[in-house]
Write an enzyme that holds these catalytic residues in place. Structure first.
Site, short mmCIF file in Angstrom:
data_model
loop_
_atom_site.label_atom_id
_atom_site.label_comp_id
_atom_site.label_asym_id
_atom_site.label_seq_id
_atom_site.Cartn_x
_atom_site.Cartn_y
_atom_site.Cartn_z
N ASP A 29 -7.16 -11.09 -8.18
CA ASP A 29 -6.15 -11.27 -9.21
C ASP A 29 -6.36 -10.18 -10.25
O ASP A 29 -7.46 -10.06 -10.82
CB ASP A 29 -6.34 -12.67 -9.84
CG ASP A 29 -5.24 -12.99 -10.84
OD1 ASP A 29 -4.67 -12.05 -11.43
OD2 ASP A 29 -4.96 -14.19 -11.02
N CYS A 79 10.08 -2.56 -9.91
CA CYS A 79 11.34 -2.20 -9.24
C CYS A 79 12.44 -3.14 -9.74
O CYS A 79 13.10 -3.81 -8.97
CB CYS A 79 11.21 -2.23 -7.73
SG CYS A 79 10.64 -3.79 -7.08
N GLY A 105 0.78 -1.23 0.00
CA GLY A 105 0.00 0.00 0.00
C GLY A 105 0.82 1.29 0.00
O GLY A 105 0.27 2.37 0.22
N GLY A 106 2.11 1.18 -0.25
CA GLY A 106 2.95 2.39 -0.27
C GLY A 106 2.44 3.41 -1.28
O GLY A 106 2.29 4.60 -0.97
C1 LIG Z 1 5.65 -4.47 -6.49
S1 LIG Z 1 4.53 -5.15 -5.39
C2 LIG Z 1 3.41 -3.82 -5.14
C3 LIG Z 1 3.89 -2.75 -4.21
C4 LIG Z 1 2.83 -1.74 -3.91
N1 LIG Z 1 2.27 -1.16 -5.11
C5 LIG Z 1 3.31 -0.64 -3.01
O1 LIG Z 1 3.63 0.45 -3.49
O2 LIG Z 1 3.35 -0.84 -1.79
C6 LIG Z 1 3.58 -6.20 -6.40
C7 LIG Z 1 2.41 -6.82 -5.70
O3 LIG Z 1 1.66 -7.53 -6.68
C8 LIG Z 1 1.03 -8.62 -6.05
N2 LIG Z 1 0.60 -9.55 -7.13
C9 LIG Z 1 1.29 -10.54 -7.71
N3 LIG Z 1 0.56 -11.11 -8.69
C10 LIG Z 1 -0.62 -10.44 -8.73
C11 LIG Z 1 -1.80 -10.57 -9.51
N4 LIG Z 1 -1.92 -11.48 -10.46
N5 LIG Z 1 -2.83 -9.73 -9.24
C12 LIG Z 1 -2.73 -8.80 -8.26
N6 LIG Z 1 -1.64 -8.64 -7.48
C13 LIG Z 1 -0.59 -9.44 -7.73
C14 LIG Z 1 2.09 -9.13 -5.10
O4 LIG Z 1 1.51 -9.85 -4.05
C15 LIG Z 1 2.76 -7.83 -4.63
O5 LIG Z 1 2.25 -7.42 -3.40
#
Ligand SMILES: C[S@@+](CC[C@H](N)C(=O)[O-])C[C@H]1O[C@@H](n2cnc3c(N)ncnc32)[C@H](O)[C@@H]1O
Length: 451
Positions: free
Chosen positions: A313, A385, A266-267
């Site tokens: 998803d 990232c 959630g950042g």
């Molecule tokens: C880069 S992180 C997100 C960081 C977040 N946006 C933040 O700023 O705190 C990617 C996120 O995508 C989630 N994720 C992975 N596959 C996904 C999918 N098919 N649908 C939704 N979320 C997914 C992961 O669990 C992870 O928490």
């Protein structure tokens, strides 16, 4: 708080290193937990962090050194090798403690954890290194191999990056991954101004400077923010400057309807909510149910109420939301994380080339499924990232190749902070930040517009 003896501190460091290796645990989380446990005196925090990070960051280099002093095929328990690694790390890279004291403590630990044979072995290896010095890596003639050993990055990764960037860029990037990442924080603008937060921190002895990437960003050069009231009460939150660019570039306004398709922890969702002055709607999803709680917790800590977080998803959000129903969309895609090696050094040892291929497929699937939910003239940010072009440039190119109603939003480049307008990673498809650039993570972002 009890003050630990040097021996106890080294033992704690060894335990932490073993846990990080065994559980593939994220070093920063385990170190933060150790700090929060208050067992570590503030005066020891620096050394603990330095030795834990340094030993992981330079693991391959340290093993290369050790292999010169240990017989081939010598069986060694994991803790013995780790003890040797952390001792050699301190002898070669830190000048805070004299070598004889480092060796003495290592021998004591070996005696306690093992038996006399092991402590003599540890003593012998470390004394030999003290006497003869470590081998010179300049003798390795192959560029990729030498860079791999010198900067402790797997050879496949160095070779892969050398197909994407020139040798000097890869070298600078690998070397930057060995440095400590400066902490950056974001103020909650509905609670405090950046100037006031900086003043308060400086009064507490912190060294700070304003971020050039976000008007809410502060770089903390010195001091542990986790111990401050400002952090505990949600006046500031920790976020890398590169991540702050996302909400800045999304150009949200109060009242908008926004989708954050991969949102935990959630950042960025909370930053977007701040930019919207907590007015409007943010639908936040994450595939992992457990992580959704983190979004709610962060929003609550920052007193933001417009985020509706749910498991989901991203590839199936079309079942929950109508096409063309969002003003703004963020896809902060799951990625290899190869841009955040500096803060999470263990990543470089665990990733495999096949992971990147699979991730790039998922990233494209997410983009293709989420894109129809954007309104005409709406903006979509795709970010990761990582520094891997297969997950960044290529995903965007592949997406655009099959679309007629999306294009790169050219005005994106004009709205970047001045310092980034000529950044080395600007391409036609977006902005690639490298980890050495003003202390950010390696990060990619681009803005697409629905036409
Ligand atoms: C880069 S992180 C997100 C960081 C977040 N946006 C933040 O700023 O705190 C990617 C996120 O995508 C989630 N994720 C992975 N596959 C996904 C999918 N098919 N649908 C939704 N979320 C997914 C992961 O669990 C992870 O928490």
């Amino acid at each position: 708080m009890n003050n630990m003896t040097a021996y106890q501190l080294r033992n704690t460091i060894l335990d932490l290193l073993l846990r990080i290796e065994k559980d593939s645990g994220f070093s920063h989380l385990l170190i933060d937990n150790e700090m929060k446990s208050k067992r570590i005196a503030p005066k020891d925090e620096g050394l603990l962090t330095e030795v834990v990070y340094g030993t992981i960051q330079r693991k391959m280099t340290l093993d290369y050194y050790l292999d010169n002093f240990v017989k081939k095929n010598k069986k060694m328990d994991a803790w013995v090798r780790m003890l040797l690694r952390m001792s050699v790390y301190q002898m070669v890279y830190l000048d805070k403690v004299p070598d004889h004291a480092i060796i003495h403590e290592a021998v004591e630990i070996a005696k306690q954890r093992g038996h006399k044979g092991i402590s003599s072995f540890v003593n012998g290896v470390l004394r030999n290194i003290q006497r003869h010095g470590v081998p010179d890596t300049k003798e390795i003639t192959d560029d990729a191999k030498r860079l791999s050993i010198e900067t402790s990055h797997p050879e496949w990764l160095v070779k892969r990056w050398m197909t994407m960037y020139d040798y000097e860029t890869v070298k600078t990037m690998c070397e930057a991954n060995l440095t400590r990442k400066p902490i950056s924080i974001r103020i909650q603008p509905m609670k405090i101004t950046r100037e006031k937060a900086m003043r308060m921190l400086e009064d507490l002895g912190f060294e700070t400077r304003a971020s050039l990437f976000s008007e809410q960003g502060i770089i903390v050069e010195k001091g542990n923010i986790l111990h401050t009231e400002l952090f505990r009460k949600g006046y500031v939150t920790i976020q890398d400057q590169s991540s702050m660019l996302v909400a800045e570039m999304l150009e949200v306004e109060p009242g908008m309807k926004v989708l954050d398709a991969c949102s935990a922890p959630g950042g960025k969702a909370t930053h977007i909510a701040e930019k919207m002055q907590n007015e409007g709607q943010i639908h936040a999803y994450d595939l992992h149910k457990k992580k959704v709680r983190l979004i709610d917790e962060k929003a609550a800590q920052l007193n933001l109420t417009i985020i509706d977080a749910n498991p989901g998803d991203a590839r199936k959000l079309g079942e929950l939301h109508e096409d063309a129903s969002f003003d703004r969309i963020l896809i902060d895609a799951p990625c290899s994380g190869l841009g955040v090696i500096r803060g999470k050094p263990e990543i470089k040892y665990h990733k495999k080339e096949e992971d990147i291929k699979r991730l790039a497929e998922i990233q494209l699937e997410i983009l293709e499924h989420v894109a129809p939910l954007l309104k005409k003239d709406g903006l979509l940010i795709y970010s990761t990232c990582t520094v891997d072009t297969a997950e960044n440039e290529k995903v965007v190119q592949n997406f655009l190749a099959n679309q007629t109603d999306f294009q790169i939003d050219e005005s994106f480049f004009g709205t970047l902070p001045n310092e980034l307008k000529r950044a080395p990673g600007i391409t036609r498809n977006g902005l690639q930040l490298f980890p050495e650039y003003d202390g950010t993570d390696g990060f990619f972002l681009t803005r697409l517009k629905k036409i």
